[in-house]
Write an enzyme that holds these catalytic residues in place. Structure first.
Site, short mmCIF file in Angstrom:
data_model
loop_
_atom_site.label_atom_id
_atom_site.label_comp_id
_atom_site.label_asym_id
_atom_site.label_seq_id
_atom_site.Cartn_x
_atom_site.Cartn_y
_atom_site.Cartn_z
N LYS A 12 0.82 -1.21 0.00
CA LYS A 12 0.00 0.00 0.00
C LYS A 12 0.86 1.28 0.00
O LYS A 12 2.07 1.23 0.26
CB LYS A 12 -0.92 -0.02 1.22
CG LYS A 12 -1.98 -1.14 1.19
CD LYS A 12 -2.91 -1.03 2.40
CE LYS A 12 -4.02 -2.06 2.37
NZ LYS A 12 -4.94 -1.91 3.55
N TYR A 52 -12.54 -2.01 -3.59
CA TYR A 52 -12.98 -2.21 -2.21
C TYR A 52 -14.51 -2.21 -2.08
O TYR A 52 -15.03 -1.94 -1.01
CB TYR A 52 -12.37 -1.14 -1.30
CG TYR A 52 -11.02 -1.50 -0.71
CD1 TYR A 52 -10.81 -2.71 -0.04
CD2 TYR A 52 -9.96 -0.60 -0.75
CE1 TYR A 52 -9.60 -3.02 0.53
CE2 TYR A 52 -8.72 -0.91 -0.17
CZ TYR A 52 -8.55 -2.12 0.47
OH TYR A 52 -7.34 -2.43 1.05
N PHE A 60 -15.62 3.45 7.16
CA PHE A 60 -14.26 3.82 6.73
C PHE A 60 -14.06 3.76 5.21
O PHE A 60 -12.96 4.02 4.72
CB PHE A 60 -13.21 2.94 7.44
CG PHE A 60 -13.38 1.45 7.24
CD1 PHE A 60 -12.88 0.82 6.10
CD2 PHE A 60 -14.03 0.69 8.19
CE1 PHE A 60 -13.02 -0.55 5.92
CE2 PHE A 60 -14.18 -0.70 8.02
CZ PHE A 60 -13.67 -1.31 6.88
N ARG A 88 -2.25 -14.22 4.62
CA ARG A 88 -2.98 -13.55 5.72
C ARG A 88 -2.19 -13.72 7.03
O ARG A 88 -2.11 -12.78 7.84
CB ARG A 88 -4.39 -14.13 5.87
CG ARG A 88 -5.29 -13.96 4.65
CD ARG A 88 -5.82 -12.58 4.44
NE ARG A 88 -6.51 -12.04 5.58
CZ ARG A 88 -7.16 -10.86 5.58
NH1 ARG A 88 -7.19 -10.13 4.46
NH2 ARG A 88 -7.75 -10.42 6.64
N THR A 94 -5.40 -6.85 10.99
CA THR A 94 -5.67 -5.59 10.28
C THR A 94 -5.08 -4.39 11.01
O THR A 94 -4.51 -3.49 10.39
CB THR A 94 -7.20 -5.40 10.13
OG1 THR A 94 -7.73 -6.57 9.50
CG2 THR A 94 -7.53 -4.18 9.31
N ARG A 105 2.49 -6.45 9.10
CA ARG A 105 1.81 -5.27 9.64
C ARG A 105 2.43 -4.84 10.97
O ARG A 105 2.48 -3.64 11.27
CB ARG A 105 0.31 -5.54 9.75
CG ARG A 105 -0.37 -5.45 8.37
CD ARG A 105 -1.75 -6.00 8.36
NE ARG A 105 -2.50 -5.60 7.16
CZ ARG A 105 -3.69 -6.08 6.84
NH1 ARG A 105 -4.28 -6.99 7.62
NH2 ARG A 105 -4.31 -5.66 5.75
N ASN A 115 -1.84 0.30 6.94
CA ASN A 115 -1.30 -0.96 7.45
C ASN A 115 -0.46 -1.73 6.43
O ASN A 115 -0.28 -2.94 6.54
CB ASN A 115 -2.43 -1.83 8.04
CG ASN A 115 -3.51 -2.13 7.00
OD1 ASN A 115 -3.36 -1.84 5.82
ND2 ASN A 115 -4.59 -2.75 7.46
N HIS A 118 -2.15 -5.44 1.65
CA HIS A 118 -3.46 -6.06 1.45
C HIS A 118 -3.23 -7.50 1.00
O HIS A 118 -2.29 -7.76 0.25
CB HIS A 118 -4.25 -5.33 0.36
CG HIS A 118 -5.45 -6.12 -0.12
ND1 HIS A 118 -6.67 -6.05 0.51
CD2 HIS A 118 -5.59 -7.04 -1.13
CE1 HIS A 118 -7.52 -6.87 -0.10
NE2 HIS A 118 -6.89 -7.49 -1.10
N GLU A 129 -9.83 -10.38 -7.44
CA GLU A 129 -8.81 -9.34 -7.27
C GLU A 129 -7.66 -9.50 -8.26
O GLU A 129 -7.12 -8.50 -8.76
CB GLU A 129 -8.29 -9.36 -5.83
CG GLU A 129 -9.35 -8.92 -4.83
CD GLU A 129 -8.91 -9.00 -3.38
OE1 GLU A 129 -9.73 -8.68 -2.50
OE2 GLU A 129 -7.74 -9.35 -3.11
N1 UDP Z 1 -9.74 -0.34 7.58
C1 UDP Z 1 -9.81 0.90 8.20
N2 UDP Z 1 -10.50 1.01 9.38
C2 UDP Z 1 -11.11 -0.07 9.95
C3 UDP Z 1 -11.04 -1.31 9.31
C4 UDP Z 1 -10.34 -1.42 8.13
O1 UDP Z 1 -9.27 1.87 7.70
O2 UDP Z 1 -11.71 0.09 11.04
C5 UDP Z 1 -9.02 -0.46 6.31
C6 UDP Z 1 -7.66 -1.15 6.46
O3 UDP Z 1 -6.73 -0.52 5.59
C7 UDP Z 1 -7.96 -2.56 6.00
C8 UDP Z 1 -8.99 -2.31 4.89
O4 UDP Z 1 -9.78 -1.23 5.39
O5 UDP Z 1 -6.77 -3.20 5.54
C9 UDP Z 1 -9.91 -3.46 4.57
O6 UDP Z 1 -10.51 -3.90 5.77
P1 UDP Z 1 -10.61 -5.46 6.10
O7 UDP Z 1 -11.51 -5.61 7.26
O8 UDP Z 1 -10.93 -6.22 4.85
O9 UDP Z 1 -9.13 -5.80 6.60
P2 UDP Z 1 -7.97 -6.68 5.94
O10 UDP Z 1 -8.63 -7.78 5.14
O11 UDP Z 1 -7.16 -5.74 5.08
O12 UDP Z 1 -7.16 -7.19 7.10
MG MG Z 2 -10.09 -7.71 3.71
#
Ligand code: UDP
Ligand code: MG
Length: 136
Positions: A12, A52, A60, A88, A94, A105, A115, A118, A129
């Site tokens: 990112k 997204y 968010f 993952r 996250t 992360r 973070n 992705h 994707e």
């Molecule tokens: N995100 C955020 N605030 C939140 C949760 C998620 O800004 O409270 C952002 C963060 O960059 C995250 C992305 O949204 O990586 C997608 O969220 P997801 O829950 O899918 O998390 P991920 O799969 O990336 O761990």
């Molecule tokens: Mg996700």
């Protein structure tokens, strides 16, 4: 039984702007991921919104799409046995503050939004994707 998978990884803007992309790519390779394809690009906001879309009802969503389209990203197709879960696990939680020691992360993330990486969360989403960035 073997289960070689492909997953989509994004480095990112917060990580690319700190020149962490090569270091992160080396960590993927050290952990057994093959980088099948990669490209460096900058998304338009509307493209980030499409990428997204699963999050469009979340509070968010707008900030997330503004952020993902704010700078250069590196997108990669990673291949490995059980690549989706393996990525993952390597990424960590996250929220970097909650991520395990040694995860990407924990190492590089600045905050829950910035973070650093992705990774696809399921085989269906990995396909969607990968096609989003590499269908040509
Ligand atoms: N995100 C955020 N605030 C939140 C949760 C998620 O800004 O409270 C952002 C963060 O960059 C995250 C992305 O949204 O990586 C997608 O969220 P997801 O829950 O899918 O998390 P991920 O799969 O990336 O761990
Ligand atoms: Mg996700």
């Amino acid at each position: 039984m073997s289960n070689i998978e492909q997953t989509l990884s994004i480095i990112k803007p917060d990580a690319v702007e700190r020149n962490l992309d090569n270091e992160i790519k080396k960590i993927f390779q050290k952990n057994g991921f093959r980088i099948l394809k990669e490209k460096k690009l900058k998304l338009e906001k509307t493209e980030a919104e499409q990428f997204y879309k699963v999050h469009e009802t979340k509070p968010f969503y707008n900030d997330l799409c503004t952020y993902l389209s704010s700078g250069t990203i590196v997108v990669m197709i990673l291949e490995k046995e059980n690549a989706i879960k393996s990525n993952r696990d390597l990424m960590g939680a996250t929220d970097p503050a909650k991520a395990e020691e040694g995860t990407l992360r924990k190492l590089f993330g600045k905050s829950i939004d910035k973070n650093s990486v992705h990774g696809s969360d399921s085989p269906d989403n990995a396909k969607i994707e990968i096609d989003f960035f590499f269908k040509d």
